[in-house]
Design a protein around this motif. Structure first.
Motif, PDB file in Angstrom:
ATOM      1  N   LEU A 155       0.686  -1.133   0.162  1.00  0.00           N
ATOM      2  CA  LEU A 155      -0.014   0.001   0.029  1.00  0.00           C
ATOM      3  C   LEU A 155       0.863   1.313  -0.029  1.00  0.00           C
ATOM      4  CD1 LEU A 155      -2.656  -1.204   2.570  1.00  0.00           C
ATOM      5  CD2 LEU A 155      -3.283  -0.630   0.165  1.00  0.00           C
ATOM      6  N   PHE A 156       1.959   1.444   0.827  1.00  0.00           N
ATOM      7  CA  PHE A 156       2.775   2.423   0.971  1.00  0.00           C
ATOM      8  C   PHE A 156       3.609   2.596  -0.388  1.00  0.00           C
ATOM      9  CE2 PHE A 156       7.029   4.290   1.873  1.00  0.00           C
ATOM     10  CZ  PHE A 156       6.579   5.646   2.302  1.00  0.00           C
ATOM     11  N   VAL A 163      -0.061  -0.348   9.355  1.00  0.00           N
ATOM     12  CA  VAL A 163       1.590  -0.361   8.988  1.00  0.00           C
ATOM     13  C   VAL A 163       1.876   0.783   7.701  1.00  0.00           C
ATOM     14  CG1 VAL A 163       3.322  -1.875   7.584  1.00  0.00           C
ATOM     15  CG2 VAL A 163       1.741  -2.680   9.389  1.00  0.00           C
ATOM     16  N   GLU A 164       0.741   0.798   6.851  1.00  0.00           N
ATOM     17  CA  GLU A 164       0.912   1.850   5.807  1.00  0.00           C
ATOM     18  C   GLU A 164       0.984   3.444   6.452  1.00  0.00           C
ATOM     19  OE1 GLU A 164      -1.696   3.904   2.163  1.00  0.00           O
ATOM     20  OE2 GLU A 164      -2.695   2.436   3.928  1.00  0.00           O
ATOM     21  N   ILE A 165       0.220   3.490   7.320  1.00  0.00           N
ATOM     22  CA  ILE A 165       0.050   4.948   8.238  1.00  0.00           C
ATOM     23  C   ILE A 165       1.434   5.144   8.794  1.00  0.00           C
ATOM     24  CG2 ILE A 165      -0.836   6.131  10.018  1.00  0.00           C
ATOM     25  CD1 ILE A 165      -3.680   4.768   9.402  1.00  0.00           C
ATOM     26  N   ALA A 166       1.970   4.131   9.514  1.00  0.00           N
ATOM     27  CA  ALA A 166       3.373   4.248  10.163  1.00  0.00           C
ATOM     28  C   ALA A 166       4.496   4.541   9.277  1.00  0.00           C
ATOM     29  CB  ALA A 166       3.677   2.748  10.882  1.00  0.00           C
ATOM     30  N   PHE A 167       4.387   3.929   7.835  1.00  0.00           N
ATOM     31  CA  PHE A 167       5.329   4.328   6.938  1.00  0.00           C
ATOM     32  C   PHE A 167       5.269   5.627   6.515  1.00  0.00           C
ATOM     33  CE2 PHE A 167       5.731  -0.620   5.710  1.00  0.00           C
ATOM     34  CZ  PHE A 167       6.812  -0.660   6.903  1.00  0.00           C
ATOM     35  N   ARG A 168       3.921   5.988   6.354  1.00  0.00           N
ATOM     36  CA  ARG A 168       3.609   7.516   5.743  1.00  0.00           C
ATOM     37  C   ARG A 168       4.260   8.610   6.813  1.00  0.00           C
ATOM     38  NH1 ARG A 168      -2.261   7.543   3.594  1.00  0.00           N
ATOM     39  NH2 ARG A 168      -2.196   6.434   1.611  1.00  0.00           N
ATOM     40  N   GLU A 169       4.347   8.144   8.082  1.00  0.00           N
ATOM     41  CA  GLU A 169       4.803   9.266   9.120  1.00  0.00           C
ATOM     42  C   GLU A 169       6.473   9.401   9.011  1.00  0.00           C
ATOM     43  OE1 GLU A 169       2.971  10.971  11.238  1.00  0.00           O
ATOM     44  OE2 GLU A 169       1.379  10.033  10.136  1.00  0.00           O
ATOM     45  N   ILE A 170       6.887   8.545   8.277  1.00  0.00           N
ATOM     46  CA  ILE A 170       8.553   8.701   8.232  1.00  0.00           C
ATOM     47  C   ILE A 170       8.971   9.919   7.344  1.00  0.00           C
ATOM     48  CG2 ILE A 170      10.773   7.510   7.473  1.00  0.00           C
ATOM     49  CD1 ILE A 170       9.225   5.111   7.832  1.00  0.00           C
ATOM     50  N   ASP A 171       9.834  10.681   7.669  1.00  0.00           N
ATOM     51  CA  ASP A 171      10.228  11.788   6.908  1.00  0.00           C
ATOM     52  C   ASP A 171      10.736  11.486   5.446  1.00  0.00           C
ATOM     53  OD1 ASP A 171      11.457  14.100   5.931  1.00  0.00           O
ATOM     54  OD2 ASP A 171      12.528  14.428   7.640  1.00  0.00           O
TER      55      ASP A 171
END
Length: 222
Positions: free
Chosen positions: A43-44, A113-121
């Protein structure tokens, strides 16, 4: 004293039901974690502006996640009865609950998990690309390490949800504390059995939350 207050509680059955609940929760959590990581990565990475942008793949997996997140768990169990019997060979017992538990929870965790990856700079990812890092390296060295506290928090929430799912699965014969509370407690008007089963479920949830919070705090280097 306790035995006199709880005359209908069979402690051997309660222990067996607790073990069944822990078994279903643990196995489903492991598979949900692995499948959820895979779904979240797809998804990411295929999302708009990402490394493997592909709107059709992204839409397909996004729809898949949304559909299975939206189906109430009790209905999902019924829909998967034939599939479960084909896969496991029976529709009763802890193993029979696993397909529905995994299919019901993995998409939920995948979205987290997708949301967590989106939070990465994004700058961290771009810097890795500029140094010639492959997508595999970015996943192993950037995405997962940088989002690890959020991933742990997400699997904690998912595991706690699974405890509740096992109780619902127990009502239709999957075993565990839900099954015991319904058959031995509710149907026979032995509400001391229901109360003890509920207390044990609460204790399991509190322990899972404590473990998850402790691990997340330890991994958070901010």
């Amino acid at each position: 004293m306790i035995l006199s207050v709880l005359p209908h509680v069979n402690w051997d059955k309660m222990l067996s039901a607790t073990i069944e609940t822990l078994y279903m929760t643990l196995v489903a959590s492991v598979f949900s974690f692995l499948l959820g990581i895979g779904l979240g990565l797809i998804l990411f990475l295929t999302g708009p502006g990402q490394l493997l942008e592909n709107k059709w793949i992204h839409r397909f997996f996004s729809a898949f996640v949304n559909i299975f997140r939206s189906i109430p768990f009790v209905i999902l169990i019924i829909l998967l009865l034939d599939f479960t019997k084909l896969l496991v060979g029976t529709m009763l017992g802890p193993n029979a609950a696993l397909p529905a538990l995994i299919i019901g929870s993995a998409p939920f965790y995948g979205r987290l998990v997708e949301i967590a990856f989106r939070e990465i700079d994004k700058g961290v990812i771009e810097a890795s690309l500029s140094m010639g890092a492959s997508i595999g390296t970015i996943i192993k060295k950037v995405l997962i390490p940088e989002s690890l506290p959020a991933l742990v928090s997400g699997i904690t929430v998912t595991t706690i949800s699974l405890v509740g799912y096992t109780a619902m699965a127990g009502v239709i014969g999957a075993g565990g504390l839900g099954n015991l509370a319904y058959l031995e407690g509710f149907q026979r008007h032995r509400f001391d059995v229901v109360i003890v089963a509920t207390i044990i479920i609460l204790l399991i949830v509190f322990v899972i939350q404590w473990i998850g919070d402790t691990c997340s705090h330890y991994l958070d280097k901010r």
